[in-house]
Scaffold this motif. Structure first.
Motif, PDB file in Angstrom:
ATOM      1  N   VAL A 123       0.835  -1.197   0.000  1.00  0.00           N
ATOM      2  CA  VAL A 123       0.000   0.000   0.000  1.00  0.00           C
ATOM      3  C   VAL A 123       0.873   1.251   0.000  1.00  0.00           C
ATOM      4  O   VAL A 123       0.576   2.244  -0.652  1.00  0.00           O
ATOM      5  CB  VAL A 123      -0.929   0.003   1.235  1.00  0.00           C
ATOM      6  N   ASP A 124       1.990   1.214   0.726  1.00  0.00           N
ATOM      7  CA  ASP A 124       2.855   2.378   0.841  1.00  0.00           C
ATOM      8  C   ASP A 124       3.671   2.643  -0.414  1.00  0.00           C
ATOM      9  O   ASP A 124       3.987   3.787  -0.732  1.00  0.00           O
ATOM     10  CB  ASP A 124       3.812   2.210   2.027  1.00  0.00           C
ATOM     11  N   THR A 125       4.049   1.573  -1.142  1.00  0.00           N
ATOM     12  CA  THR A 125       5.045   1.739  -2.200  1.00  0.00           C
ATOM     13  C   THR A 125       4.539   1.437  -3.610  1.00  0.00           C
ATOM     14  O   THR A 125       5.199   1.775  -4.584  1.00  0.00           O
ATOM     15  CB  THR A 125       6.255   0.829  -1.927  1.00  0.00           C
ATOM     16  N   ALA A 126       3.399   0.795  -3.728  1.00  0.00           N
ATOM     17  CA  ALA A 126       2.982   0.328  -5.046  1.00  0.00           C
ATOM     18  C   ALA A 126       2.527   1.462  -5.943  1.00  0.00           C
ATOM     19  O   ALA A 126       1.963   2.439  -5.501  1.00  0.00           O
ATOM     20  CB  ALA A 126       1.845  -0.686  -4.906  1.00  0.00           C
ATOM     21  N   ALA A 127       2.791   1.261  -7.236  1.00  0.00           N
ATOM     22  CA  ALA A 127       2.232   2.173  -8.223  1.00  0.00           C
ATOM     23  C   ALA A 127       0.902   1.571  -8.656  1.00  0.00           C
ATOM     24  O   ALA A 127       0.226   0.931  -7.874  1.00  0.00           O
ATOM     25  CB  ALA A 127       3.213   2.319  -9.388  1.00  0.00           C
ATOM     26  N   ASP A 128       0.520   1.808  -9.905  1.00  0.00           N
ATOM     27  CA  ASP A 128      -0.742   1.276 -10.394  1.00  0.00           C
ATOM     28  C   ASP A 128      -0.613  -0.228 -10.591  1.00  0.00           C
ATOM     29  O   ASP A 128       0.029  -0.692 -11.521  1.00  0.00           O
ATOM     30  CB  ASP A 128      -1.103   1.947 -11.715  1.00  0.00           C
ATOM     31  N   GLN A 129      -1.221  -1.017  -9.684  1.00  0.00           N
ATOM     32  CA  GLN A 129      -1.156  -2.465  -9.778  1.00  0.00           C
ATOM     33  C   GLN A 129      -2.517  -3.071 -10.065  1.00  0.00           C
ATOM     34  O   GLN A 129      -2.753  -4.239  -9.800  1.00  0.00           O
ATOM     35  CB  GLN A 129      -0.586  -3.052  -8.478  1.00  0.00           C
ATOM     36  N   VAL A 130      -3.436  -2.281 -10.561  1.00  0.00           N
ATOM     37  CA  VAL A 130      -4.770  -2.791 -10.831  1.00  0.00           C
ATOM     38  C   VAL A 130      -4.698  -3.840 -11.940  1.00  0.00           C
ATOM     39  O   VAL A 130      -4.098  -3.619 -12.986  1.00  0.00           O
ATOM     40  CB  VAL A 130      -5.732  -1.655 -11.228  1.00  0.00           C
ATOM     41  N   LEU A 131      -5.297  -5.000 -11.678  1.00  0.00           N
ATOM     42  CA  LEU A 131      -5.319  -6.097 -12.646  1.00  0.00           C
ATOM     43  C   LEU A 131      -6.640  -6.049 -13.396  1.00  0.00           C
ATOM     44  O   LEU A 131      -7.698  -5.883 -12.792  1.00  0.00           O
ATOM     45  CB  LEU A 131      -5.172  -7.432 -11.913  1.00  0.00           C
ATOM     46  N   ARG A 132      -6.577  -6.215 -14.718  1.00  0.00           N
ATOM     47  CA  ARG A 132      -7.781  -6.141 -15.534  1.00  0.00           C
ATOM     48  C   ARG A 132      -7.875  -7.365 -16.436  1.00  0.00           C
ATOM     49  O   ARG A 132      -6.918  -7.694 -17.140  1.00  0.00           O
ATOM     50  CB  ARG A 132      -7.783  -4.863 -16.383  1.00  0.00           C
ATOM     51  N   VAL A 133      -9.022  -8.000 -16.374  1.00  0.00           N
ATOM     52  CA  VAL A 133      -9.318  -9.110 -17.281  1.00  0.00           C
ATOM     53  C   VAL A 133     -10.678  -8.789 -17.899  1.00  0.00           C
ATOM     54  O   VAL A 133     -11.724  -9.055 -17.315  1.00  0.00           O
ATOM     55  CB  VAL A 133      -9.355 -10.460 -16.540  1.00  0.00           C
ATOM     56  N   GLY A 134     -10.647  -8.160 -19.050  1.00  0.00           N
ATOM     57  CA  GLY A 134     -11.874  -7.685 -19.651  1.00  0.00           C
ATOM     58  C   GLY A 134     -12.528  -6.638 -18.765  1.00  0.00           C
ATOM     59  O   GLY A 134     -11.885  -5.670 -18.345  1.00  0.00           O
ATOM     60  N   ALA A 135     -13.805  -6.834 -18.454  1.00  0.00           N
ATOM     61  CA  ALA A 135     -14.552  -5.876 -17.638  1.00  0.00           C
ATOM     62  C   ALA A 135     -14.361  -6.103 -16.142  1.00  0.00           C
ATOM     63  O   ALA A 135     -14.940  -5.389 -15.330  1.00  0.00           O
ATOM     64  CB  ALA A 135     -16.038  -5.954 -17.971  1.00  0.00           C
ATOM     65  N   LEU A 136     -13.536  -7.087 -15.795  1.00  0.00           N
ATOM     66  CA  LEU A 136     -13.245  -7.373 -14.390  1.00  0.00           C
ATOM     67  C   LEU A 136     -11.961  -6.676 -13.973  1.00  0.00           C
ATOM     68  O   LEU A 136     -10.940  -6.765 -14.669  1.00  0.00           O
ATOM     69  CB  LEU A 136     -13.082  -8.884 -14.188  1.00  0.00           C
ATOM     70  N   GLY A 149     -17.826  -1.949 -13.834  1.00  0.00           N
ATOM     71  CA  GLY A 149     -18.032  -0.753 -13.043  1.00  0.00           C
ATOM     72  C   GLY A 149     -18.795  -0.965 -11.751  1.00  0.00           C
ATOM     73  O   GLY A 149     -18.933  -0.036 -10.949  1.00  0.00           O
ATOM     74  N   ARG A 150     -19.284  -2.184 -11.513  1.00  0.00           N
ATOM     75  CA  ARG A 150     -20.044  -2.484 -10.300  1.00  0.00           C
ATOM     76  C   ARG A 150     -19.117  -3.064  -9.245  1.00  0.00           C
ATOM     77  O   ARG A 150     -18.401  -4.027  -9.478  1.00  0.00           O
ATOM     78  CB  ARG A 150     -21.163  -3.479 -10.616  1.00  0.00           C
ATOM     79  N   SER A 151     -19.119  -2.474  -8.045  1.00  0.00           N
ATOM     80  CA  SER A 151     -18.271  -2.953  -6.962  1.00  0.00           C
ATOM     81  C   SER A 151     -18.741  -4.321  -6.477  1.00  0.00           C
ATOM     82  O   SER A 151     -19.937  -4.588  -6.368  1.00  0.00           O
ATOM     83  CB  SER A 151     -18.293  -1.950  -5.810  1.00  0.00           C
ATOM     84  N   VAL A 152     -17.768  -5.191  -6.189  1.00  0.00           N
ATOM     85  CA  VAL A 152     -18.051  -6.547  -5.729  1.00  0.00           C
ATOM     86  C   VAL A 152     -17.357  -6.770  -4.391  1.00  0.00           C
ATOM     87  O   VAL A 152     -16.145  -6.558  -4.266  1.00  0.00           O
ATOM     88  CB  VAL A 152     -17.544  -7.596  -6.750  1.00  0.00           C
TER      89      VAL A 152
END
Length: 238
Positions: A123-136, A149-152
């Motif tokens: 959390v302190d050091t990471a850059a953009d680590q968002v993982l994307r698989v299509g719309a997920l 776009g819907r939170s799960v």
């Protein structure tokens, strides 16, 4: 923090933890455990299931509903698979059945604390680590999942499995490999643990859970996460 109503067990755990250099707070019922977690925000909660005023399962349920991320190691005399799966589905990080080895308990504590500290460092050091698989999308830093776009909302176990698969889309993960992502679970836990998490994830991320398009079964091998839009033909323009 240790929440255990058996004085002898609580004292034994406290001594072992203090021997390893930890500062320990002991409480003897579920409501006191909730109050102490809210007030002190401990690094780890060792939590007995059978306690007065509120049992350990209720404590975990409330803590996760409040989005408190304290790692939870549950202790119980119950050893049926359904009981263990319920604890994991509510958001417990690990589960040990009584009687247990104090040395094994300390090993589990060390593992959970290492994992928690790695997460905090990310959390302190990471850059953009968002993982994307299509719309997920899966955000390992913020512990967030969304579909179109819907939170799960995911339990910690579900999130670990989904994050591991989202990091390597199209890879087939065996149930043994996914069980390793849930590192440290009790010896009574079986591969059915993974199957239950997969079933619950499908209810949350699939339009039709009985006909999954994202989280697929590869028969005889395991599971894989895929983008259902990949390879689809482009609709003709009007």
């Amino acid at each position: 923090m240790v929440a255990e109503d058996d004085e002898k067990q609580a004292e034994l755990i406290r001594r072992y933890l203090e021997h390893e250099g930890h500062s320990v707070r002991v409480v003897a019922d579920g409501l006191a455990a909730l109050a102490e977690v809210r007030h002190r925000e401990p690094d780890l909660l060792v939590l007995d299931v059978m306690m007065p005023r509120a049992d350990g399962l209720d404590v975990v349920r409330v803590l996760r509903a409040e989005h408190r991320e304290v790692p939870v190691l549950m202790l119980t005399a119950r050893s049926t698979e359904d009981d263990l799966l319920l604890g994991l589905d509510l958001g417990a990080d690990d589960y040990m059945t009584k009687p247990y080895s104090p040395r094994e308990l300390m090993a589990r504590v060390r593992t959970l604390l290492r994992r928690s500290r790695r997460g905090a460092a990310a959390v302190d050091t990471a850059a953009d680590q968002v993982l994307r698989v299509g719309a997920l999308t899966v955000d390992p830093v913020r512990h967030e999942v969304s579909v179109e776009g819907r939170s799960v909302d995911c339990t910690r176990g579900e999130f670990r499995i989904l994050a591991a698969m989202a990091a390597e889309p199209e890879r087939v993960f065996s149930r043994q490999r996914l069980l390793e992502e849930l590192h440290g679970f009790d010896r009574y836990i079986s591969f059915r643990t993974v199957d239950v998490h997969i079933m619950n994830l499908r209810k949350k991320i699939e339009p039709v859970p009985r006909r999954p398009a994202r989280l697929l079964t590869v028969f005889g091998v395991g599971y894989k996460l895929t983008d259902p839009a990949r390879g689809a033909s482009r609709a003709p323009s009007s």
